[in-house]
Design a protein around this motif. Structure first.
Motif, PDB file in Angstrom:
ATOM      1  N   ASN A 266       0.827  -1.203   0.000  1.00 51.16           N
ATOM      2  CA  ASN A 266       0.000   0.000   0.000  1.00 51.16           C
ATOM      3  C   ASN A 266       0.870   1.266   0.000  1.00 51.16           C
ATOM      4  O   ASN A 266       0.595   2.220  -0.732  1.00 51.16           O
ATOM      5  CB  ASN A 266      -0.918  -0.001   1.229  1.00 51.16           C
ATOM      6  CG  ASN A 266      -2.057   0.987   1.096  1.00 51.16           C
ATOM      7  OD1 ASN A 266      -2.612   1.162   0.016  1.00 51.16           O
ATOM      8  ND2 ASN A 266      -2.398   1.637   2.190  1.00 51.16           N
ATOM      9  N   ALA A 267       1.926   1.264   0.826  1.00 48.50           N
ATOM     10  CA  ALA A 267       2.822   2.428   0.886  1.00 48.50           C
ATOM     11  C   ALA A 267       3.515   2.650  -0.462  1.00 48.50           C
ATOM     12  O   ALA A 267       3.648   3.788  -0.927  1.00 48.50           O
ATOM     13  CB  ALA A 267       3.862   2.236   1.990  1.00 48.50           C
ATOM     14  N   ARG A 268       3.934   1.558  -1.109  1.00 52.27           N
ATOM     15  CA  ARG A 268       4.564   1.677  -2.432  1.00 52.27           C
ATOM     16  C   ARG A 268       3.587   2.258  -3.444  1.00 52.27           C
ATOM     17  O   ARG A 268       3.933   3.135  -4.235  1.00 52.27           O
ATOM     18  CB  ARG A 268       5.028   0.306  -2.927  1.00 52.27           C
ATOM     19  CG  ARG A 268       6.242  -0.246  -2.209  1.00 52.27           C
ATOM     20  CD  ARG A 268       6.426  -1.710  -2.629  1.00 52.27           C
ATOM     21  NE  ARG A 268       7.446  -2.365  -1.838  1.00 52.27           N
ATOM     22  CZ  ARG A 268       8.671  -2.654  -2.272  1.00 52.27           C
ATOM     23  NH1 ARG A 268       9.005  -2.331  -3.511  1.00 52.27           N
ATOM     24  NH2 ARG A 268       9.548  -3.245  -1.503  1.00 52.27           N
TER      25      ARG A 268
ATOM     26  N   SER B 101       2.035   6.705  -6.906  1.00 56.20           N
ATOM     27  CA  SER B 101       1.001   7.551  -7.523  1.00 56.20           C
ATOM     28  C   SER B 101       1.352   9.029  -7.358  1.00 56.20           C
ATOM     29  O   SER B 101       1.121   9.835  -8.262  1.00 56.20           O
ATOM     30  CB  SER B 101      -0.374   7.247  -6.923  1.00 56.20           C
ATOM     31  OG  SER B 101      -0.459   7.698  -5.584  1.00 56.20           O
ATOM     32  N   TRP B 102       1.926   9.403  -6.201  1.00 58.24           N
ATOM     33  CA  TRP B 102       2.345  10.799  -6.013  1.00 58.24           C
ATOM     34  C   TRP B 102       3.448  11.175  -7.000  1.00 58.24           C
ATOM     35  O   TRP B 102       3.419  12.244  -7.595  1.00 58.24           O
ATOM     36  CB  TRP B 102       2.850  11.005  -4.587  1.00 58.24           C
ATOM     37  CG  TRP B 102       1.759  11.126  -3.563  1.00 58.24           C
ATOM     38  CD1 TRP B 102       0.445  11.413  -3.790  1.00 58.24           C
ATOM     39  CD2 TRP B 102       1.899  10.959  -2.159  1.00 58.24           C
ATOM     40  NE1 TRP B 102      -0.249  11.429  -2.594  1.00 58.24           N
ATOM     41  CE2 TRP B 102       0.626  11.156  -1.587  1.00 58.24           C
ATOM     42  CE3 TRP B 102       2.965  10.655  -1.318  1.00 58.24           C
ATOM     43  CZ2 TRP B 102       0.399  11.069  -0.211  1.00 58.24           C
ATOM     44  CZ3 TRP B 102       2.741  10.573   0.039  1.00 58.24           C
ATOM     45  CH2 TRP B 102       1.474  10.777   0.591  1.00 58.24           C
ATOM     46  N   ILE B 103       4.424  10.278  -7.148  1.00 54.96           N
ATOM     47  CA  ILE B 103       5.541  10.548  -8.058  1.00 54.96           C
ATOM     48  C   ILE B 103       5.043  10.585  -9.507  1.00 54.96           C
ATOM     49  O   ILE B 103       5.424  11.451 -10.294  1.00 54.96           O
ATOM     50  CB  ILE B 103       6.644   9.480  -7.899  1.00 54.96           C
ATOM     51  CG1 ILE B 103       7.273   9.565  -6.500  1.00 54.96           C
ATOM     52  CG2 ILE B 103       7.709   9.632  -8.972  1.00 54.96           C
ATOM     53  CD1 ILE B 103       8.076  10.819  -6.254  1.00 54.96           C
ATOM     54  N   ARG B 104       4.157   9.644  -9.832  1.00 53.90           N
ATOM     55  CA  ARG B 104       3.629   9.569 -11.213  1.00 53.90           C
ATOM     56  C   ARG B 104       2.883  10.843 -11.577  1.00 53.90           C
ATOM     57  O   ARG B 104       3.014  11.364 -12.678  1.00 53.90           O
ATOM     58  CB  ARG B 104       2.691   8.365 -11.334  1.00 53.90           C
ATOM     59  CG  ARG B 104       2.151   8.132 -12.750  1.00 53.90           C
ATOM     60  CD  ARG B 104       1.069   7.079 -12.762  1.00 53.90           C
ATOM     61  NE  ARG B 104      -0.092   7.502 -12.008  1.00 53.90           N
ATOM     62  CZ  ARG B 104      -0.607   6.823 -10.970  1.00 53.90           C
ATOM     63  NH1 ARG B 104      -0.049   5.705 -10.559  1.00 53.90           N
ATOM     64  NH2 ARG B 104      -1.681   7.272 -10.339  1.00 53.90           N
ATOM     65  N   ASP B 105       2.082  11.356 -10.646  1.00 53.95           N
ATOM     66  CA  ASP B 105       1.285  12.564 -10.916  1.00 53.95           C
ATOM     67  C   ASP B 105       2.103  13.837 -10.770  1.00 53.95           C
ATOM     68  O   ASP B 105       1.636  14.925 -11.120  1.00 53.95           O
ATOM     69  CB  ASP B 105       0.086  12.626  -9.953  1.00 53.95           C
ATOM     70  CG  ASP B 105      -0.868  11.455 -10.156  1.00 53.95           C
ATOM     71  OD1 ASP B 105      -0.816  10.833 -11.224  1.00 53.95           O
ATOM     72  OD2 ASP B 105      -1.646  11.159  -9.233  1.00 53.95           O
ATOM     73  N   GLY B 106       3.336  13.702 -10.261  1.00 55.23           N
ATOM     74  CA  GLY B 106       4.186  14.877 -10.050  1.00 55.23           C
ATOM     75  C   GLY B 106       3.915  15.521  -8.700  1.00 55.23           C
ATOM     76  O   GLY B 106       2.754  15.756  -8.331  1.00 55.23           O
ATOM     77  N   LEU B 107       4.971  15.762  -7.927  1.00 55.80           N
ATOM     78  CA  LEU B 107       4.802  16.393  -6.618  1.00 55.80           C
ATOM     79  C   LEU B 107       4.335  17.834  -6.792  1.00 55.80           C
ATOM     80  O   LEU B 107       4.721  18.521  -7.731  1.00 55.80           O
ATOM     81  CB  LEU B 107       6.118  16.368  -5.842  1.00 55.80           C
ATOM     82  CG  LEU B 107       6.646  14.978  -5.457  1.00 55.80           C
ATOM     83  CD1 LEU B 107       7.955  15.101  -4.695  1.00 55.80           C
ATOM     84  CD2 LEU B 107       5.632  14.216  -4.623  1.00 55.80           C
ATOM     85  N   LYS B 108       3.485  18.264  -5.878  1.00 53.95           N
ATOM     86  CA  LYS B 108       2.949  19.633  -5.916  1.00 53.95           C
ATOM     87  C   LYS B 108       3.457  20.404  -4.700  1.00 53.95           C
ATOM     88  O   LYS B 108       3.712  19.819  -3.647  1.00 53.95           O
ATOM     89  CB  LYS B 108       1.414  19.600  -5.868  1.00 53.95           C
ATOM     90  CG  LYS B 108       0.746  18.680  -6.886  1.00 53.95           C
ATOM     91  CD  LYS B 108       0.854  19.217  -8.294  1.00 53.95           C
ATOM     92  CE  LYS B 108      -0.025  18.448  -9.262  1.00 53.95           C
ATOM     93  NZ  LYS B 108       0.355  17.023  -9.417  1.00 53.95           N
TER      94      LYS B 108
END
Length: 313
Positions: A245-247, A252-259
């Motif tokens: 789950n943590a992975r 998903s955060w990295i894929r969508d780009g950090l904000k």
């Protein structure tokens, strides 16, 4: 199993003598040094069995195991005391936020003592050490160019003369039309909400109608860290014990780009922001609270950096 049976046969007399650490407990050269923290319980309630089991019991069990193994062990915890939830509870009980924290910190400490939780130190986050360390980390981020300034649209109550934190606003959910949605989430449909999206917003303090106004805030410039973070994550995933789950969430955060993430709030109850133009604001609780682990250790011992900045031991 054979080794356990052999040790059992030799009896308790053959066991090594229990390690008696010095006070305060500090890392010892050549020993296995273990620092254990429980997730800091929030201060605005009376702990119940679920809190004990979910928050402190597993860490307490592990601390006792480590001490039985003669590992040099420090186990700390404390109450998380800043943020809007404390202000809300203070309004409910007719007390100041500091009085609420004093009241519930004492209740927490008494309950953990009754359960014989083996903390070496149980502290709190509303201390001068917390202010000093949080502001120092902030100044380092500022000096290294990891902070941004930006304008945010927020609800302001003109009657109360203040910008309203999410929990001080109620209104109609823009998604499901539930009439008692909070300024951060709807409890009926579960969707996250930006307070300015609420229909018919109302100030929870005076029941007045707030207006949307611009206000300046500081943000962590997380996109600047992406390049360094990705190779570190790949290495950590390969060698660490990350849950599936943590992975998944991290990917998903990295894929969508950090904000960029906002780290300041228009509140009174919190660690003050030490920067001109922002001195009437405090740090957002999720910037501030994790630093509590460091500051609670610092309240336990002036040599706290030997635990927190000592990867060799």
């Amino acid at each position: 199993i054979a080794a356990a049976a052999e040790a059992w046969a030799r009896g308790a007399a053959a066991l090594p003598k229990p390690w008696q650490p010095q006070k305060p407990v500090l890392p010892v050269e050549g020993m296995r040094n273990v620092l254990i923290t429980s997730a800091l319980p929030y201060v605005n309630n009376v702990p119940h069995l679920g809190n004990i089991i979910g928050c402190v019991l597993s860490a307490d069990t592990f601390a006792r195991y480590c001490r039985l193994r003669n590992w040099n062990t420090l186990y700390i915890c404390g109450t998380d005391e800043y943020g809007t939830a404390t202000e809300t509870k203070a309004v409910e009980e007719g007390l100041t936020p500091q009085e609420i924290c004093d009241k519930y910190n004492a209740i927490h400490a008494d309950i953990y003592r009754w359960f014989n939780i083996s903390f070496d130190y149980f502290g709190r986050t509303t201390t001068p050490c917390q202010t000093m360390i949080a502001q120092d980390i902030f100044q380092r981020l500022l000096a290294r160019g990891f902070l941004l300034q930006d304008t945010v649209e927020q609800l302001r109550c003109e009657d109360c003369q203040k910008f309203l934190a999410d929990r001080f606003v109620e209104g109609t959910c823009p998604f499901c039309s539930y009439e008692e949605a909070r300024g951060d989430q709807c409890d009926k449909c579960g969707k996250l909400i930006n307070a300015v999206e609420l229909k018919n917003p109302q100030c929870k303090l005076c029941k007045g109608v707030p207006v949307v106004k611009p206000t300046q805030h500081l943000f962590l410039d997380l996109p600047k860290l992406e390049e360094q973070l990705e190779p570190w994550l790949e290495k950590s995933w390969a060698t660490g014990d990350w849950t599936a789950n943590a992975r998944y969430i991290t990917r998903s955060w990295i894929r969508d780009g950090l904000k960029p993430r906002c780290i300041t709030r228009d509140l009174k109850w919190g660690t003050p922001v030490p920067l001109d133009g922002f001195r009437d604001k405090v740090f957002y609780v999720w910037f501030d609270a994790p630093i509590g682990y460091l500051s609670i250790t610092a309240n336990y011992t002036e040599q706290w950096e030997r635990w927190w900045k000592n990867p060799q031991q």
